[in-house]
Design an enzyme around this catalytic site. Structure first.
Site, PDB file in Angstrom:
ATOM      1  CG  HIS A  18     -34.894 -24.264   3.863  1.00 21.27           C
ATOM      2  ND1 HIS A  18     -35.691 -24.689   2.830  1.00 21.27           N
ATOM      3  CD2 HIS A  18     -34.418 -23.059   3.494  1.00 21.27           C
ATOM      4  CE1 HIS A  18     -35.707 -23.773   1.883  1.00 21.27           C
ATOM      5  NE2 HIS A  18     -34.937 -22.780   2.262  1.00 21.27           N
TER       6      HIS A  18
ATOM      7  CE1 TYR B  86     -38.674 -26.522  10.326  1.00 19.88           C
ATOM      8  CE2 TYR B  86     -37.209 -24.707  10.882  1.00 19.88           C
ATOM      9  CZ  TYR B  86     -37.525 -25.781  10.077  1.00 19.88           C
ATOM     10  OH  TYR B  86     -36.695 -26.131   9.037  1.00 19.88           O
TER      11      TYR B  86
ATOM     12  NE  ARG C  78     -35.905 -29.197   5.706  1.00 22.89           N
ATOM     13  CZ  ARG C  78     -36.636 -28.197   6.194  1.00 22.89           C
ATOM     14  NH1 ARG C  78     -37.403 -27.484   5.414  1.00 22.89           N
ATOM     15  NH2 ARG C  78     -36.606 -27.922   7.503  1.00 22.89           N
TER      16      ARG C  78
END
Length: 403
Positions: A300, A309, A296
């Site tokens: 998100h 993160y 990805r």
């Protein structure tokens, strides 16, 4: 999906992790970026070089140069739709958007492997599969703009409505597949009749109970369903090592059906693996778990900030595995496409982006009472009573000068 569900323990319980634990996690060495391992099926290297594979070559041998150029066109156009939707959300025109950036090959390859009678059950990120099934991109945007509930007829497109509840669509897909099986549309040998189902989900969703229950039902009923996991490495903010102790595709063995890992950035390999799995399902051989090993590249959703993160170095590694550049390199080196073709696709992408933007901005807001229109197929007395109550309540705010 890898996009799905699992947040950190502190977020889920409302408790605060111990300070030492937080410090240890922040200072831990960055895990090495994996390449999928030797078991991963690949037909195109990241540099666009063809890799021979005796098991899967037969599934791509009949692809024409036009087919290959069609794959490229699909990848470019759906990425442009995705980019335009992201921009629209940033400008306040969409409530939220779940980007597919980096996952185009996984979706286009599997979407093009389907036959017209096959049925797809997506999550909320399968814009590339929707494109392959003929769903107008504006119908996708209408859902995220909040003016409709999706807008396409699932039975016309054989593409179910987007599912927001993480993993729930795998149970829906398994049930539908069992229905196909009981209707006698599996294993007849009739290419226009035999059908299969494909269920999309992410690595995070694989930890959900619904997904594992679907595996059990599909296995014991030998249902004609392909479980297609887009392992994009991150379940919201949780990496794979917080999701599983073994490669995801190996989980299938415990349920009693085959699993395979494919390079999710290689559209040819995805097409071949998905085609084999769908053929097996249609012929009565039961379910298959396909793990499309991809990444990805973006957030998100547009409400997420991945810089909180994950490290930028990891993203940089995956940029060199870009599915579009990989296929473009192959087409150029094999003289299957020229610059005129690439320029034409870019021009078409520009035109499509303009159409998407204009169409999104001109979408009318729904009327308040439209919420009652499609609750049931036939008129329902309770719904009609609620419609009248809503109309009376709304009329109570009317004044002589208007509302």
């Amino acid at each position: 999906m890898s996009d799905n569900a699992v947040a950190s323990t502190g977020e889920q319980t409302g408790t605060r992790p111990a300070e030492d634990d937080v410090l240890a996690e922040l200072t831990a060495p960055v895990p090495e970026v994996g390449d999928g391992g030797p078991e991963m099926v690949q037909l195109l290297t990241p540099e666009g070089q063809r890799v021979e594979n005796t098991e899967y070559d037969e599934y791509v041998k009949d692809l024409t140069d036009e087919d290959l150029r069609g794959f490229y066109r699909d990848l470019v156009l759906i990425r442009r739709v995705d980019a335009e939707a992201t921009a629209l959300q940033r400008q306040g025109e969409l409530g939220i958007w779940a980007s597919l950036l980096g996952q185009e090959a996984a979706q286009v390859g599997s979407g093009r492997a389907m036959r017209p009678q096959d049925y797809a059950f997506p999550t909320y990120r399968e814009h590339g599969v929707a494109w392959c099934r003929g769903v107008d991109p504006l119908n996708l945007l209408g859902l995220f703009r909040g003016v409709n509930h999706g807008g396409w007829d699932p039975n016309e497109k054989n593409f179910h409505l987007y599912t927001i509840v993480i993993g729930a669509q795998t149970l829906h897909a398994t049930g539908y597949a069992m229905g196909i099986q009981r209707d006698g549309d599996v294993g007849t040998g009739d290419a226009d009749r035999d059908a299969a189902v494909i269920a999309y989900f992410g690595d995070g969703a694989s930890a959900q109970g619904d997904v594992n229950e679907a595996f059990v039902y599909a296995a014991v009923n030998n249902a004609p369903v392909v479980f297609f996991c887009q392992n994009n490495q991150w379940a919201i903010s949780e990496p794979n090592e917080r999701q599983t102790r073994i490669p995801l595709y190996q989980r299938a063995r415990g349920f009693g059906f085959p699993g395979v890992r494919v390079d999710g950035n290689d559209v040819l390999a995805v097409y071949a693996v998905a085609k084999q799995a769908l053929d097996a399902a249609r012929s009565g051989q039961g379910p298959t778990f396909v793990e499309a090993y991809t990444y990805r590249m973006g957030a998100h959703t547009t409400s997420d900030d991945p810089t909180k993160y994950r490290v930028s170095a990891e993203v940089e590694v995956w940029k060199h595995r870009d599915p579009i550049e990989r296929l473009k390199s192959y087409l150029v080196h094999t003289a299957k496409a020229d610059q005129e073709f690439f320029d034409a696709v870019d021009a078409e992408a520009d035109e499509l982006a303009g159409t998407v933007r204009e169409g999104c901005l001109s979408m009318p807001d729904p009327t308040g009472d439209s919420m009652f229109d499609h609750v049931y197929v036939e008129p329902h007395p309770v719904v009609e009573a609620e419609r009248r109550e809503f109309a009376e309540y709304h009329a109570g705010f009317a004044t002589e000068g208007g509302h």
